[in-house]
Motif scaffolding. Sequence first.
Motif, mmCIF file in Angstrom:
data_model
loop_
_atom_site.group_PDB
_atom_site.id
_atom_site.type_symbol
_atom_site.label_atom_id
_atom_site.label_comp_id
_atom_site.label_asym_id
_atom_site.label_seq_id
_atom_site.Cartn_x
_atom_site.Cartn_y
_atom_site.Cartn_z
ATOM 1 N N ILE B 310 -6.137 -11.356 -1.271
ATOM 2 C CA ILE B 310 -6.818 -10.108 -0.936
ATOM 3 C C ILE B 310 -5.920 -9.338 0.023
ATOM 4 O O ILE B 310 -5.238 -9.940 0.862
ATOM 5 N N ALA B 311 -5.890 -8.029 -0.106
ATOM 6 C CA ALA B 311 -5.085 -7.203 0.800
ATOM 7 C C ALA B 311 -5.717 -5.818 0.848
ATOM 8 O O ALA B 311 -6.412 -5.416 -0.096
ATOM 9 N N PRO B 312 -5.496 -5.089 1.931
ATOM 10 C CA PRO B 312 -6.055 -3.734 1.989
ATOM 11 C C PRO B 312 -5.277 -2.785 1.081
ATOM 12 O O PRO B 312 -4.195 -3.118 0.612
ATOM 13 N N THR B 313 -5.834 -1.629 0.825
ATOM 14 C CA THR B 313 -5.084 -0.586 0.129
ATOM 15 C C THR B 313 -4.882 0.573 1.111
ATOM 16 O O THR B 313 -5.337 0.517 2.248
ATOM 17 N N THR B 314 -4.230 1.599 0.623
ATOM 18 C CA THR B 314 -3.995 2.760 1.482
ATOM 19 C C THR B 314 -5.276 3.556 1.696
ATOM 20 O O THR B 314 -5.281 4.498 2.472
ATOM 21 N N ARG B 315 -6.341 3.183 0.985
ATOM 22 C CA ARG B 315 -7.621 3.861 1.171
ATOM 23 C C ARG B 315 -8.480 3.019 2.111
ATOM 24 O O ARG B 315 -8.672 1.818 1.875
ATOM 25 N N GLU B 318 -10.860 -0.317 1.543
ATOM 26 C CA GLU B 318 -10.767 -0.770 0.158
ATOM 27 C C GLU B 318 -9.913 -2.034 0.076
ATOM 28 O O GLU B 318 -8.987 -2.213 0.869
ATOM 29 N N ARG B 319 -10.241 -2.880 -0.880
ATOM 30 C CA ARG B 319 -9.501 -4.134 -1.044
ATOM 31 C C ARG B 319 -8.806 -4.168 -2.388
ATOM 32 O O ARG B 319 -9.354 -3.707 -3.391
ATOM 33 N N ALA B 320 -7.654 -4.766 -2.402
ATOM 34 C CA ALA B 320 -6.973 -5.013 -3.672
ATOM 35 C C ALA B 320 -6.469 -6.453 -3.647
ATOM 36 O O ALA B 320 -6.694 -7.195 -2.672
ATOM 37 N N PHE B 321 -5.819 -6.842 -4.727
ATOM 38 C CA PHE B 321 -5.316 -8.208 -4.848
ATOM 39 C C PHE B 321 -3.841 -8.166 -5.199
ATOM 40 O O PHE B 321 -3.458 -7.572 -6.210
ATOM 41 N N GLY B 322 -3.017 -8.784 -4.374
ATOM 42 C CA GLY B 322 -1.574 -8.765 -4.608
ATOM 43 C C GLY B 322 -0.987 -10.164 -4.512
ATOM 44 O O GLY B 322 -1.621 -11.098 -3.997
ATOM 45 N N GLN D 471 -3.196 2.385 -3.882
ATOM 46 C CA GLN D 471 -2.007 1.566 -3.734
ATOM 47 C C GLN D 471 -2.267 0.433 -2.743
ATOM 48 O O GLN D 471 -2.840 0.644 -1.676
ATOM 49 N N ILE D 472 -1.813 -0.727 -3.127
ATOM 50 C CA ILE D 472 -2.026 -1.869 -2.249
ATOM 51 C C ILE D 472 -1.113 -1.744 -1.026
ATOM 52 O O ILE D 472 0.000 -1.213 -1.106
#
Lengths: 466, 466, 497, 497
Positions: B310-315, B318-322, D471-472
């Motif tokens: 899990i990681a944050p996004t530029t928003r 919000e969460r994203a996965f990298g 964008q991550i």
Amino acid sequence: MSQSHPYMANSAEGSRQALLDGIGIADAEELFAQIPADHRADDKVQPVPGIKSEFELRRLIEGRLRGGVSTDSHISFLGGGYWKHHIPALCDEITARPEISTSVWGTPSSDHGRNQAWFEFASELGALLDLEFVGLPVYSWGCAAGHALRMAARMTQRSVVVLPDNIDRERRLVIETYAGYRELGGSLEIREVAMDPESGTVSLPALQEALGDDVAAVYLETPNSWGVIEHDVARIIEAAHAVGADAIVGVDPISLGGLASPAAFGADIIVGSIQPLGIHLNAGGGVGGFIATRDEERYARQFPTLQVSIAPTTREGERAFGMTLFGQSSYGARELGNDWTGNSVYLWAVRAAIYLALLGPAGMRELSETVAANARRTAELIAAVPGVSVRYGDRIFKEFIVDFSGTGRTVAEINAALLDRGILGGHDLTGSHDGLDQCALYCVTEAISEDDVRQLISALEEVVPA
Amino acid sequence: MSQSHPYMANSAEGSRQALLDGIGIADAEELFAQIPADHRADDKVQPVPGIKSEFELRRLIEGRLRGGVSTDSHISFLGGGYWKHHIPALCDEITARPEISTSVWGTPSSDHGRNQAWFEFASELGALLDLEFVGLPVYSWGCAAGHALRMAARMTQRSVVVLPDNIDRERRLVIETYAGYRELGGSLEIREVAMDPESGTVSLPALQEALGDDVAAVYLETPNSWGVIEHDVARIIEAAHAVGADAIVGVDPISLGGLASPAAFGADIIVGSIQPLGIHLNAGGGVGGFIATRDEERYARQFPTLQVSIAPTTREGERAFGMTLFGQSSYGARELGNDWTGNSVYLWAVRAAIYLALLGPAGMRELSETVAANARRTAELIAAVPGVSVRYGDRIFKEFIVDFSGTGRTVAEINAALLDRGILGGHDLTGSHDGLDQCALYCVTEAISEDDVRQLISALEEVVPA
Amino acid sequence: WDEGVIYELGAPGRRGVVPPQSWAPQSGDSLFPQSLRRERDADLPELAEYEVRRHFTHLSQQTMGMMGISLFGTCTMKHNPTVNEQITARSEVAAVHPRQDPSTYQGLLGIVHSLEDELRNLSGMDAFSFQPGGGADAAYLHAVVTRAYHASRGELAQRTHIVTTAQAHPCNPATAKAAGFEVITLPIEEDGYPSVEALKAAIGPNTAALMLNNPDDMGIYNPHIKEFIDAVHEVGGLAFYDNANFNGVMTRLRARDLGFDACMYMLHKTFGVPKGGNGPSVGAYGCSDELAPFLPGPRIVKNGDVYDLIEPEHSVGRVREFLGNVQQLVKAYSWTRAMGTDGLREASDLSLLANNYMEKHLMALKGVTMSFPGKALPRMEMTRYSLEEYTAETGLSTVDVQNRMTDFGIDAYWLAHEPWIVPEPFTPEAGEMWSKEDLDEWIAVLAHVLEEGRRDPELVRTAPHNQVVAQIDGSGLDNPDTWAVTWAAYRRKHGNG
Amino acid sequence: WDEGVIYELGAPGRRGVVPPQSWAPQSGDSLFPQSLRRERDADLPELAEYEVRRHFTHLSQQTMGMMGISLFGTCTMKHNPTVNEQITARSEVAAVHPRQDPSTYQGLLGIVHSLEDELRNLSGMDAFSFQPGGGADAAYLHAVVTRAYHASRGELAQRTHIVTTAQAHPCNPATAKAAGFEVITLPIEEDGYPSVEALKAAIGPNTAALMLNNPDDMGIYNPHIKEFIDAVHEVGGLAFYDNANFNGVMTRLRARDLGFDACMYMLHKTFGVPKGGNGPSVGAYGCSDELAPFLPGPRIVKNGDVYDLIEPEHSVGRVREFLGNVQQLVKAYSWTRAMGTDGLREASDLSLLANNYMEKHLMALKGVTMSFPGKALPRMEMTRYSLEEYTAETGLSTVDVQNRMTDFGIDAYWLAHEPWIVPEPFTPEAGEMWSKEDLDEWIAVLAHVLEEGRRDPELVRTAPHNQVVAQIDGSGLDNPDTWAVTWAAYRRKHGNG
């Protein structure tokens, strides 16, 4: 604490309690207060335990099904309006997607994609039929024919409908139901036309005799219920038109890859089955009927079905799909609407849309030719079995009558023997029409291989006494 | 004009021509100019005609498969690391969706949903294991064990790994491959520990003897390859730790519904198979392995796999996965990375994620109990067949050793006789270990019914001489 | 995706699925007489297989289906278990030909027979037909059976009227009419149902049947239903129970015990069968022993251990071909077995709980009123609401609000059938499937949209804003110069788009 | 949808799938010794079945997959026919246990054997193993076979080096290393491939093997490949052909005829098997008669009409358990039969046509340059490009451009493997599936994005804007204090989210 049920989110103890608390009651039973006590039948229902385990459920149902014979496990020559064609894998994949398979009724925006698929169904089927107004499907071919005859009666304000006397029994019975009872309003009188036993097609003299200015519509089928292609479609339609009647034609859409649409000969309404267009037989649950006409107001205003039309949106240049002529349906007008509509078989419309898109123009032509060539050749081979003959074999599309009366065996006996050999023999026509005792209707499609036919012939040679 | 191929859009004549025209050449052959003429092998390839018809293709392949025996058609007691469990229908439905099944490698944004599913796989499996760092799956349990042993060797800078001597042969051979050859760098030396024939578990005295300060890791399995639950996991792990070795434990995740994770007893790395978590057997093509550790940098830095974090996004919010620790993979570091990774079995991770979400905490507990209870009871019933005995029947989870040596029949003979009766008998252990000739490993899961067992017992009673 | 109509995709010569070549030596030209051949290939699209797959996958993605939160009233959104789709995809169901000898598919016939047993248990009826392809078709079957029944007694010429109510589903009057009957529609009185007096005034020697549902889709139960039935029986008519709203009363009411002669269940609605957009579905028609001989054939009967197909003695024939949508019957049976009678009872409980929970929260929203507010007792599985006050306040209609709600992942709600007795209606039905959190979110979105409309009516009026396409301009839909139900018609009327 | 992590959904007590109860009389408590029992249930989510279905359906909808236009270089996007999924879902494939007696699944074994025949035909090799679970695993198998081969000749202690090239896929050096070899990497010279001289300098008595691909993924074919092989053979090494880029040369080149001892095909890539995100896949490993005895067991052999499983004489054992991903082998066989050798040849034609068509258009775009521009001959099935000039002009990287392209329904393109020989690389591979219209759209989107970046660099730098998430921010991904590969770790490190 009782185990919650996978199908019911709020059967979890905490969720149920939260609802009770939210309402401020202690027991759901309080909510049934509208029902008088003497209406309750709680005790009369025999308890049946639920099976919460997917595995156990599956074992139960599949266990009961196991060992059943089907057109997959056996070589099948059954037809008669329900045909084993190849089902492209994509028809299964797309219609299994829950967005499609479990959908109900959104707005034109929220269900845009599915509505577009319905539009594409009508467009593609219309292209095959050479007609521009196609309703969303009704339950079956028989229902489509029934509705179409009633459309004609409403348009012409006449009540007699002319039918060939060889229409398959299942479909014929549906049409009779739709025709109604003379004691009641709006009923149709069915007038039969004999088939010409020489050609296996409608007898033109008999038709002429049946026609008059009380006739609302002539209904014919091509290929007809004996598998024979009507060679005089144009003349029959002309005759109907000459007395002011509408010409309604029932077709097998697969045949229209190679054959001209009856619309080319002036047919006013075309009906038929969408089952061969990518839909599994499902023991009869795979049927669907269509109704199509020229895009003329006279006809469009009589459709009992729903249909979607392209329409603009409030955004420049954008297209959406909305219901057209909704107001004349029973949803819009109750008993003042055209017949009625309701839940039908729209998922099959999506299958048919995919099917026709996959096959395309060349595919439909080739398919139609393959089917006809396979059927003709099979008919020849069967006719070569001693004691067995085939009728109208040079005028058939995919079905044909095989006459076993010269073998001394009944069709029932022969079919039982074929079944033992892994073959589902043709549909027994005994009793269906004069002169058809110990005849069977054989169906051959692209799904029948040369080897399948070879097995049939060997089996027949064993079964039929030399 | 040749017919275009359904799999190639530009095989349509016009499309192909448009490409040629766009490039400004007459023949695609011109584009192969890089290849020297004497490299070409065009003539050596035997022509095989393509089958453009989906129907013909399907008939060909399905025709070859028809009649094959499977764990669906027969009652199966086969196991040995590959287990027939119930596969929830939803595992099939979701992974069949082309968004998932045909996906490749997008950005964290464009493939967000699938990446989230991978994260959920790791999260759920981690919850079952009580571990917080879980790699995306490797090819199989054996590969996971092999990688884990190499991780330990890298961490400890030692090269001896201690293994019980009863590990299933297939898995053992994989581990040996991963151990390498002593002539080359980075190889591992395998030191075996005997099993205690009384208990069916690792012999603690023998283990103590095998341990020393050259030992990188002790690997054990519970339930082990004979189906026996190791009762002294804590002591074994303690002993490994005492000499500075890592403790690696192989598990059946289904057992962890009821059994504590070895992590509770200090295991450093847990590996195992994800096959039982909603994946079809596929003749061995349904396997996948996992590697999991505590979320400690010492371990995390040794993973050869990819994993998503899990990681944050530029928003905001919000969460994203990298990908985390991508740089230590072979993609990031070539030969300087940890072992290697590549295409693996990530689709199975999605299946496992769905499976564990469906079963949930109570489901996994109940399943584990049902499996164990069914297996225990079956073992009792088999043991009651004259001449047949069961080993370690009170310490098993879902597999157990059945000893047929007292029957005068070989396992091969018995299995052949069972097959005739619709039963796939247990895996023949003859030759796999001292004292196991004419023994078989029987596997019983929730998918085996009481009636299945009854059929087995009747069959055995027929097959085994009284 | 900005997904074109399929005719705009692909290129000449592309192939999606190629049919097998014939193994027969015959050439194409001799197959069809020249005069009957197509002049040119049908104008179908030409796409490679992946193009077709991508296109329809995109279309499905542009369909909310019920993958948001769909509380579509009168349709009782249910969980449609995937396992049932897998079971019915098996060849023992999917590939059975309806003309096979019954001996060859006993398992399938047995399942259908068992489903009939279950429905008999739940309804008290004596026999069921599954031939009708939907609820409307079952209503039609009732009209058809009614016709045959009275005809068999020589009374048909006299019994030409069917009585229904303004709250009955439109299919009831429509099918009665299509079967040849005249329709009398009873108005709804202030209690929310028709009065016994109005009924008695409407019936007499010309009455063929009564057709109604209860509870209706306002969630109101007619407590005088037995008096209705008795009155109709007294004048020689038949009483038909449209059990479309069975979800609220499962295992608590039995149609036959109330006195009805016939009833109907929607298996695609109440019994867990997916709706497929609009069928294939099943209207299961149940009736008494007296009416059973009139049922359509083929009917499954059990002789000893063998299932056979028979034609009932006075069969009306067919309302459609064969046994009906058999694959859906298997799904319904499987669902019924998974639920059990306890599960059905619990489902009714939860439906009412969920509906009354929603009612409590919805009634707290300014601008929302309830149909027949005088009716004090708790509603059944759904309640009809009105935005009349909100419309008066903001000028926004219930359709506007519905459109805007879809922007938040809420499937469109149900308004009401014709006639709209309640102005600006909306009718959510929570059912037993949706979670409390789903209901809370639904309520929250409605509350949000209502507030939004007060602040910025234009925003709501022009909704949706987050859907694939904007609001449809339906002004030309009923105009023959503009409607276009096929691509060919569209191109002819509107050019190449 | 704003779809939560599954742990944020559901509610206590909910059930998705309930396992069957045991039929055995034993109680739960006595099953597991107290000391080994779980103290409390695993911390798994609790959802009703429809909640799980909706969740994962949403996740799939938030995955572009290859349902846009994916020209993902080196991965050769193919049509993955649904029919193959249906076939392999049959129990004769899916439910076969790997320990069944071979006599019980002859059909399946026969299909795998036929696939081997087809691959022998295409490669000229004598034997294949399908055990490797992917291309990297096949490279590993080669290193493992190399080990056993040299060991069998008593030369292993001496032959400790494997030579590869900077353009070889990372799996080649990585697996060689994992098998215990030292790795020598040849640099790429100005022609786009390593020189024969460099090779000769690198090899000698310590050489175990050469591992490389050709054409490489810049689309450049090494015309001196036979000299390479001869040189390696001369010093006693084995030559392995990573045929990952087989798509451009199918039916035109055969690995064995070039002199290679072994080769590898990616069945999930070149042979129409879906990638599933990242497998299950198959690296089909082919080799000469000389190496065949070293292949892993079990191998399928045909004795008369019977397929049997054997262990090769000098088998290396296993690189993974059993026969490999058998279901994928069936798909590959089916795909190969559908294509035929003519179809494969046509696919190569179309791949090169499509790539060179794209090249013509891409090279017309300002800011786009080609790798090794001095190489005048047409590239094979893909070309590596560079945005170096564009980056210099705008400050935008190839990753920025990639991100922005996804906003237009274009799946992410492939950049390049490590090491990045070409700066700011991108490597589209058009393959034979995608239509000319798809290629045109792809090119148009790239052109549009490049222009956009000139006008408004921030718009591109902050892309994507139309995807589910922005964008991550990957800054914490390699930091033990912030990474979180499980929900438990996330909650521990970041609170409850």
